[in-house]
Design a protein around this motif. Sequence first.
Motif, PDB file in Angstrom:
ATOM      1  N   THR A   3       0.742  -1.207  -0.041  1.00  0.00           N
ATOM      2  CA  THR A   3      -0.061   0.149  -0.008  1.00  0.00           C
ATOM      3  C   THR A   3       0.656   1.323   0.023  1.00  0.00           C
ATOM      4  OG1 THR A   3      -0.228  -0.137   2.269  1.00  0.00           O
ATOM      5  CG2 THR A   3      -1.826  -1.288   1.128  1.00  0.00           C
ATOM      6  N   PRO A   4       0.469   2.192  -0.586  1.00  0.00           N
ATOM      7  CA  PRO A   4       1.251   3.493  -0.591  1.00  0.00           C
ATOM      8  C   PRO A   4       1.338   4.244   0.692  1.00  0.00           C
ATOM      9  CG  PRO A   4      -0.506   3.898  -1.803  1.00  0.00           C
ATOM     10  CD  PRO A   4      -0.667   2.419  -1.365  1.00  0.00           C
ATOM     11  N   ASP A   5       2.491   5.014   0.831  1.00  0.00           N
ATOM     12  CA  ASP A   5       2.560   5.619   2.007  1.00  0.00           C
ATOM     13  C   ASP A   5       2.228   7.144   1.724  1.00  0.00           C
ATOM     14  OD1 ASP A   5       3.181   6.221   4.576  1.00  0.00           O
ATOM     15  OD2 ASP A   5       5.466   6.457   4.270  1.00  0.00           O
ATOM     16  N   HIS A   6       1.800   7.975   2.809  1.00  0.00           N
ATOM     17  CA  HIS A   6       1.747   9.352   2.635  1.00  0.00           C
ATOM     18  C   HIS A   6       2.647  10.080   1.922  1.00  0.00           C
ATOM     19  CE1 HIS A   6      -2.622   8.869   4.425  1.00  0.00           C
ATOM     20  NE2 HIS A   6      -1.826   8.335   5.497  1.00  0.00           N
ATOM     21  N   LEU A   7       2.322  10.994   1.071  1.00  0.00           N
ATOM     22  CA  LEU A   7       3.462  11.823   0.722  1.00  0.00           C
ATOM     23  C   LEU A   7       3.571  13.118   1.692  1.00  0.00           C
ATOM     24  CD1 LEU A   7       4.921  12.748  -2.085  1.00  0.00           C
ATOM     25  CD2 LEU A   7       3.199  14.136  -2.487  1.00  0.00           C
ATOM     26  N   HIS A   8       4.793  12.913   1.924  1.00  0.00           N
ATOM     27  CA  HIS A   8       5.354  14.206   2.805  1.00  0.00           C
ATOM     28  C   HIS A   8       5.535  15.317   2.222  1.00  0.00           C
ATOM     29  CE1 HIS A   8       6.027  11.058   6.018  1.00  0.00           C
ATOM     30  NE2 HIS A   8       6.719  10.449   4.928  1.00  0.00           N
ATOM     31  N   VAL A   9       5.390  16.505   2.964  1.00  0.00           N
ATOM     32  CA  VAL A   9       5.393  17.892   2.454  1.00  0.00           C
ATOM     33  C   VAL A   9       6.846  18.038   1.708  1.00  0.00           C
ATOM     34  CG1 VAL A   9       5.502  20.521   3.188  1.00  0.00           C
ATOM     35  CG2 VAL A   9       3.826  18.850   4.135  1.00  0.00           C
ATOM     36  N   ALA A  10       8.054  17.745   2.544  1.00  0.00           N
ATOM     37  CA  ALA A  10       9.216  17.525   1.785  1.00  0.00           C
ATOM     38  C   ALA A  10       9.457  17.111   0.547  1.00  0.00           C
ATOM     39  CB  ALA A  10      10.155  17.199   2.641  1.00  0.00           C
ATOM     40  N   ASP A  11       8.936  16.038   0.254  1.00  0.00           N
ATOM     41  CA  ASP A  11       8.919  15.242  -0.931  1.00  0.00           C
ATOM     42  C   ASP A  11       8.193  16.051  -2.017  1.00  0.00           C
ATOM     43  OD1 ASP A  11      10.296  13.007   0.282  1.00  0.00           O
ATOM     44  OD2 ASP A  11       8.644  11.983   0.505  1.00  0.00           O
ATOM     45  N   ALA A  12       6.801  16.409  -1.711  1.00  0.00           N
ATOM     46  CA  ALA A  12       6.168  17.236  -2.571  1.00  0.00           C
ATOM     47  C   ALA A  12       6.843  18.543  -3.048  1.00  0.00           C
ATOM     48  CB  ALA A  12       4.692  17.683  -1.955  1.00  0.00           C
ATOM     49  N   VAL A  13       7.435  19.124  -2.121  1.00  0.00           N
ATOM     50  CA  VAL A  13       8.022  20.343  -2.478  1.00  0.00           C
ATOM     51  C   VAL A  13       9.457  19.873  -3.544  1.00  0.00           C
ATOM     52  CG1 VAL A  13       9.806  22.171  -1.629  1.00  0.00           C
ATOM     53  CG2 VAL A  13       7.500  21.660  -0.433  1.00  0.00           C
ATOM     54  N   ASN A  14      10.118  18.887  -3.279  1.00  0.00           N
ATOM     55  CA  ASN A  14      11.220  18.243  -3.902  1.00  0.00           C
ATOM     56  C   ASN A  14      10.657  17.995  -5.473  1.00  0.00           C
ATOM     57  OD1 ASN A  14      13.553  18.474  -2.603  1.00  0.00           O
ATOM     58  ND2 ASN A  14      13.244  16.677  -1.546  1.00  0.00           N
ATOM     59  N   TYR A  15       9.447  17.289  -5.590  1.00  0.00           N
ATOM     60  CA  TYR A  15       8.670  17.051  -6.785  1.00  0.00           C
ATOM     61  C   TYR A  15       8.474  18.307  -7.757  1.00  0.00           C
ATOM     62  CZ  TYR A  15       8.445  12.233  -5.100  1.00  0.00           C
ATOM     63  OH  TYR A  15       8.766  10.995  -4.395  1.00  0.00           O
ATOM     64  N   VAL A  16       7.969  19.170  -6.902  1.00  0.00           N
ATOM     65  CA  VAL A  16       7.543  20.509  -7.618  1.00  0.00           C
ATOM     66  C   VAL A  16       8.707  21.265  -8.235  1.00  0.00           C
ATOM     67  CG1 VAL A  16       6.943  22.872  -7.281  1.00  0.00           C
ATOM     68  CG2 VAL A  16       5.538  20.668  -6.291  1.00  0.00           C
ATOM     69  N   PHE A  17       9.802  21.445  -7.216  1.00  0.00           N
ATOM     70  CA  PHE A  17      10.993  22.080  -7.752  1.00  0.00           C
ATOM     71  C   PHE A  17      11.590  21.316  -8.772  1.00  0.00           C
ATOM     72  CE2 PHE A  17      10.733  24.721  -3.714  1.00  0.00           C
ATOM     73  CZ  PHE A  17      10.602  26.021  -4.584  1.00  0.00           C
ATOM     74  N   THR A  18      11.788  20.184  -8.528  1.00  0.00           N
ATOM     75  CA  THR A  18      12.520  19.283  -9.511  1.00  0.00           C
ATOM     76  C   THR A  18      11.879  19.369 -10.853  1.00  0.00           C
ATOM     77  OG1 THR A  18      13.333  17.915  -8.140  1.00  0.00           O
ATOM     78  CG2 THR A  18      13.417  16.961 -10.063  1.00  0.00           C
ATOM     79  N   GLY A  19      10.471  19.438 -10.930  1.00  0.00           N
ATOM     80  CA  GLY A  19       9.613  19.272 -12.296  1.00  0.00           C
ATOM     81  C   GLY A  19       9.893  20.773 -12.868  1.00  0.00           C
ATOM     82  N   PHE A  20       9.777  21.653 -12.124  1.00  0.00           N
ATOM     83  CA  PHE A  20      10.170  23.070 -12.745  1.00  0.00           C
ATOM     84  C   PHE A  20      11.516  23.208 -13.146  1.00  0.00           C
ATOM     85  CE2 PHE A  20      10.980  27.567 -12.066  1.00  0.00           C
ATOM     86  CZ  PHE A  20      10.046  28.406 -13.119  1.00  0.00           C
ATOM     87  N   ALA A  21      12.639  22.779 -12.313  1.00  0.00           N
ATOM     88  CA  ALA A  21      13.763  22.779 -12.997  1.00  0.00           C
ATOM     89  C   ALA A  21      13.934  22.099 -14.338  1.00  0.00           C
ATOM     90  CB  ALA A  21      14.761  22.159 -12.124  1.00  0.00           C
TER      91      ALA A  21
END
Length: 91
Positions: A3-21
């Motif tokens: 089962t998937p784990d919850h998405l942590h705020v730090a991971d979400a921020v990393n995904y957003v900035f990595t996608g933008f970069a």
Amino acid sequence: MLTPDHLHVADAVNYVFTGFALVLLLNSISFLQDFTMVEYLKAILVVMCVQYFFVLSNTLTLICLIYFLLAWVIFYAGYYSFEKRPKSGND
């Protein structure tokens, strides 16, 4: 059970900035030279393969910083020279 784990705020921020970069880097790569579609797709494949290995090693913050730096360097190195090149063809 897997089962998937919850998405942590730090991971979400990393995904957003990595996608933008990543978007900035792909835009900057297009200013290097006048790519054909196949050449540009090959460049995208290389970038995605590099990102895949960084995702597996759980170092998204590092790849985000590398992508931002590379996008900035490529953009400032290639943008003005790209605008000055004459168009190929009978324009």
